[in-house]
Design an enzyme around this catalytic site. Structure first.
Site: not given
Ligand code: MN
Length: 249
Positions: A95, A166, A97, A76
């Site tokens: 980024h 997500h 979760h 990602e």
């Molecule tokens: Mn992710």
């Protein structure tokens, strides 16, 4: 320590902090723009943040391709390149979760907004990006440049975008800022969720309060630096903390 070494050193600390504070686990990542070349950024190879050392850091271009490195990159990584590409003001991206943020990406009509003072840096508006809007049925992962750019478009000029089902992407003016934002984002979300459980109307931070907290922000201000030192020490990186000479007060 030169500027480049400092950036790599701080990126390692940032990875360890985010792991220790439960923002990331085996998954999730943090990047920083190259100090001398705005078209490049640094991100670790595909590895859990808690395990990252300086040798794991890879230089990437804005299409999120590793530069002269054949090790496995993060799938990602496109989240990072696309945000750096669309936002010249952004110097660092996270980024993750983090669980407490997830309800606000799936409960339509319940926006995530700042409710605690330390949550003010997420900004007044936190948009939700739904990968299905443009890409239909996917595995929900941001796996190419086009998906990364679509996320960056939803992020717009905001500091944080939630990713439906997500996680989130956060963008900051400095590495310290984006780490701070990513640590307090789930805490703000948790406070808001619990307040909603208690019932009644929610009192959000006022725009003037958010603005007041943002005014005069500096990653090396005593209050911000205090948090960075604390978190770095807590995750075993206290010995790696160095303040740039020009910023010493
Ligand atoms: Mn992710």
């Amino acid at each position: 320590m030169n500027a480049l070494d400092r950036v790599i050193n701080d990126l390692v600390i940032a990875n360890r902090i985010l792991a220790k504070e439960d923002v990331v686990d085996a998954y999730g990542h943090v990047s920083i723009r190259h100090p001398d070349n705005p078209k490049r950024f640094f991100l670790a190879r595909s590895l859990a943040p808690e395990l990252i050392t300086k040798d794991d850091i890879i230089e990437h271009d804005l299409e999120s391709q590793p530069v002269k490195d054949t090790r496995q990159p993060y799938l990602e990584r496109f989240i990072h390149g696309a945000i750096f590409e669309s936002r010249p003001d952004v110097m660092a991206v996270v980024h993750a979760h983090a669980e407490d943020t997830l309800p606000f990406g799936i409960a339509n009509g319940t926006p995530l907004r700042p409710v605690i003072h330390s949550g003010s840096f997420i900004g007044a508006h936190v948009p939700v990006w739904d990968i299905a809007d443009r890409f239909g049925d996917t595995n929900l992962l941001v796996a190419n440049v086009e998906q990364g750019r679509d996320l960056a478009k939803t992020l717009g000029s905001n500091n944080v975008a939630l990713m439906r089902g997500h996680g989130f992407a956060a963008a900051g003016r400095s590495l310290i800022e984006v780490v701070r934002m990513s640590v307090y984002l789930p805490r703000n979300a948790r406070a808001l969720s619990r307040a909603r459980d208690l019932g009644g109307d929610i009192t959000y931070l006022r725009q003037g309060e958010i603005d007041a907290r943002n005014r005069g922000y500096s990653p090396y201000s005593p209050e911000t630096w205090r948090a960075w030192e604390y978190w770095a020490n807590k995750c075993g990186c206290g010995h790696m903390v160095t303040k740039p000479d020009t910023e010493k007060k």
